[in-house]
Design a protein around this motif. Structure first.
Motif, short mmCIF file in Angstrom:
data_model
loop_
_atom_site.label_atom_id
_atom_site.label_comp_id
_atom_site.label_asym_id
_atom_site.label_seq_id
_atom_site.Cartn_x
_atom_site.Cartn_y
_atom_site.Cartn_z
N LYS A 213 43.12 36.53 51.19
CA LYS A 213 42.39 35.27 51.14
C LYS A 213 41.17 35.34 50.22
N HIS A 214 40.80 36.53 49.81
CA HIS A 214 39.66 36.72 48.90
C HIS A 214 40.12 37.65 47.77
N PRO A 215 40.90 37.13 46.83
CA PRO A 215 41.55 37.98 45.83
C PRO A 215 40.61 38.73 44.90
N GLY A 216 39.32 38.41 44.94
CA GLY A 216 38.37 39.17 44.13
C GLY A 216 38.41 40.66 44.44
N TYR A 217 38.78 40.99 45.68
CA TYR A 217 38.91 42.40 46.05
C TYR A 217 39.98 43.08 45.20
N ALA A 218 41.04 42.36 44.86
CA ALA A 218 42.11 42.93 44.04
C ALA A 218 41.77 42.89 42.56
N GLU A 417 38.14 30.40 39.32
CA GLU A 417 39.44 30.48 38.66
C GLU A 417 40.04 31.88 38.79
N SER A 418 39.19 32.90 38.70
CA SER A 418 39.69 34.27 38.79
C SER A 418 40.25 34.57 40.16
N ALA A 419 39.63 34.01 41.21
CA ALA A 419 40.15 34.23 42.57
C ALA A 419 41.53 33.60 42.71
N ALA A 420 41.66 32.36 42.25
CA ALA A 420 42.95 31.69 42.36
C ALA A 420 44.02 32.39 41.53
N ALA A 421 43.69 32.76 40.31
CA ALA A 421 44.67 33.38 39.42
C ALA A 421 45.06 34.77 39.90
N THR A 422 44.11 35.54 40.41
CA THR A 422 44.43 36.88 40.92
C THR A 422 45.33 36.79 42.13
N GLU A 437 46.53 34.48 30.43
CA GLU A 437 46.46 33.19 29.72
C GLU A 437 45.61 32.20 30.50
N ARG A 438 45.80 32.20 31.80
CA ARG A 438 45.04 31.27 32.65
C ARG A 438 43.55 31.59 32.61
N MET A 439 43.22 32.87 32.67
CA MET A 439 41.81 33.26 32.63
C MET A 439 41.20 32.95 31.25
N GLN A 440 41.95 33.21 30.20
CA GLN A 440 41.43 32.93 28.86
C GLN A 440 41.18 31.44 28.65
N LYS A 441 42.08 30.62 29.17
CA LYS A 441 41.93 29.18 29.04
C LYS A 441 40.64 28.70 29.71
N LYS A 442 40.37 29.18 30.93
CA LYS A 442 39.16 28.78 31.64
C LYS A 442 37.92 29.30 30.91
N ALA A 443 37.96 30.53 30.42
CA ALA A 443 36.82 31.08 29.68
C ALA A 443 36.56 30.25 28.42
N ASP A 444 37.62 29.83 27.75
CA ASP A 444 37.46 29.00 26.54
C ASP A 444 36.84 27.64 26.88
N GLU A 445 37.25 27.08 28.02
CA GLU A 445 36.68 25.79 28.44
C GLU A 445 35.18 25.91 28.68
N ILE A 446 34.77 26.98 29.32
CA ILE A 446 33.35 27.18 29.61
C ILE A 446 32.58 27.41 28.32
#
Length: 457
Positions: A213-218, A417-422, A437-446
């Motif tokens: 439930k907290h994918p940041g750990y992974a 976004e990183s939590a959801a994608a992980t 790709e998903r992470m790069q897209k969000k980073a580009d948006e920011i």
């Protein structure tokens, strides 16, 4: 936590700065005078402190820090508060122009440091660094701290945030379980895979889990391994929103390897469990290993059986071509304390932090909550538990081979976004390529959003 408070936080802070609440006009109209650490808190007779009630609890504040502060400032009443929902409780206080004096802004529901800094809500803590240390007037506070505290707590050249704990990340296990079963701590990826296979075939427990439930750990072992493979610049490029940073070959290699672990060796039901549930499963000898950091031992104190003996090991070597040697660690200051710029007692806030950063307070904190503080010499001569000793030894052995990243504190939308994608990656719903790709897209948006303050290291 849902996205609504986070997505609206930046706008909320800006509106607070431009159109303060009626009752806060006086407080917002005039900037707070710059305090000088070591001076008396002055006419202020109270100090309002808020502590994140997470893995370390909050008793360390009432039992160690606040009594020590009172030894020099006995006439100041300390108003102690604690919460797990930092943003929910304290964000409205910033918007209203009446924030408390000291805040431990930590946990999954912490406020956005980048937005707070961007909107001038954080006090410049330079006077704290240049003040006499609590223990020795001949030594400045800055010289008692791990240098990374200053580096990571600095936004646009101003020091705003004091990381009190040296979070040391790795793979955590029970020394008893490993000893009883004859399992060796793996130093290479091949050895790690073989260990997972051996544990799986034994039928005694699952090899690996993480807080589904907290994918940041992974995500942490994925990023740390990527730095081992490709060097420190892999993570620095993520922080700096460099073009294509998330498409680095080292990140693809690492994500692929950890996705394989998830597909073959994960404890059943992991995706639906939180960190406490997975950690408790480990305490029950239902799973052998999980990724976490040096808060783990204290967080699980009430459920850990006698003789379990927590310990950790660093991410194993991937190949002989790794840019960083065995023992390289992700370690960075956490349990982040700040003093709001518009606090009623900024002077008291400064001196409260100065008391916290004494060797005495940090040492007692280290013993109470079984973790490694960022104050130099805090653990000298102390009897330490197996978990904190293991983490401290790993940190000492790593030397300069440590890595960290800051994008998750600077850009909370990217963290979300990183939590959801992980989670999608580790559950097998997307491939490593799609994850990146998903992470790069969000980073580009920011990066393209001119309303978001950019930071660089």
């Amino acid at each position: 936590m849902n996205d609504t408070p986070r997505m609206s936080r930046r706008a909320l802070l800006r509106s607070a700065a431009l159109i303060p609440a009626a009752g806060a006009l006086a407080a917002c109209a005039t900037p707070a005078a710059q305090p000088t650490a070591g001076a008396s808190p002055g006419a202020a007779k109270s100090l309002e402190v808020w502590v994140f009630d997470g893995g370390f609890g909050h008793k360390y504040a009432t039992d160690i820090h606040q009594p020590l502060f009172k030894t020099k400032y006995p006439d100041v009443t300390v108003k102690h508060n604690f919460t797990k929902e930092v943003t929910k409780i304290l964000q409205p206080r910033f918007a209203g122009g009446n924030p408390p004096d000291v805040i431990d802004n930590s946990g999954a529901n912490a406020m956005d440091f980048g937005a707070l800094a961007q909107d001038g809500q954080l006090l410049d803590l330079a006077p704290l660094l240049d003040a006499e240390s609590w223990d020795d007037p001949s030594v400045k506070v800055r010289d008692t701290l791990d240098p990374s505290v200053i580096e990571i707590g600095t936004y646009d050249g101003k020091f705003h945030v004091v990381g009190y704990v040296n979070y040391i990340y790795g793979i955590w296990y029970s020394m008893k379980a490993f000893k009883d079963n004859g399992w060796e701590v793996p130093k290479t990826w091949d050895a790690f895979l073989q260990l997972c296979e051996t544990i799986k075939k034994s039928g005694k427990m699952a090899p690996f889990t993480y807080a589904g439930k907290h994918p940041g750990y992974a995500l942490d072992p994925i990023l740390t391994m990527a730095a081992k493979i490709g060097g420190k610049d892999v993570l620095r490029n993520l922080d700096n929103l460099e073009d294509g940073a998330w498409k680095a070959e080292a990140l693809k290699e690492s994500a692929t390897r950890w996705a394989e672990i998830s597909a073959k060796y994960l404890m059943e039901g992991t995706n639906g469990l939180d960190h406490v549930q997975t950690q408790t499963a480990q305490n029950k000898y239902q799973v052998a290993m999980l990724p976490s950091a040096s808060w783990l031992e204290n967080e699980q104190r009430s459920t850990t059986p006698e003789g379990f003996d927590y310990a950790m090991f660093p991410i194993p070597d991937v190949t002989s071509a790794d840019k960083m040697p065995y023992g390289a660690l992700h370690t960075q200051p956490g349990e982040n304390y700040l003093v709001p710029a518009k606090a009623a007692n900024t002077q008291g806030g400064i001196d409260y932090l100065r008391a916290m950063l004494s060797v005495k307070a940090a040492g007692q904190f280290m013993q109470m909550v079984s973790t490694v503080p960022t104050v130099k010499g805090a653990g000298e001569g102390l009897e330490l538990s197996t978990g904190v000793k293991s983490a401290a030894d790993a940190y000492a052995a790593a030397g300069d081979n440590t890595v960290y990243f800051r994008w998750n504190a600077w850009y909370l939308q990217l963290k979300d976004e990183s939590a959801a994608a992980t989670g999608e990656l580790m559950s097998g719903r997307i491939t490593p390529d799609k994850f990146l790709e998903r992470m790069q897209k969000k980073a580009d948006e920011i990066k393209a959003d001119s309303s978001i303050k950019k930071y660089k290291r």
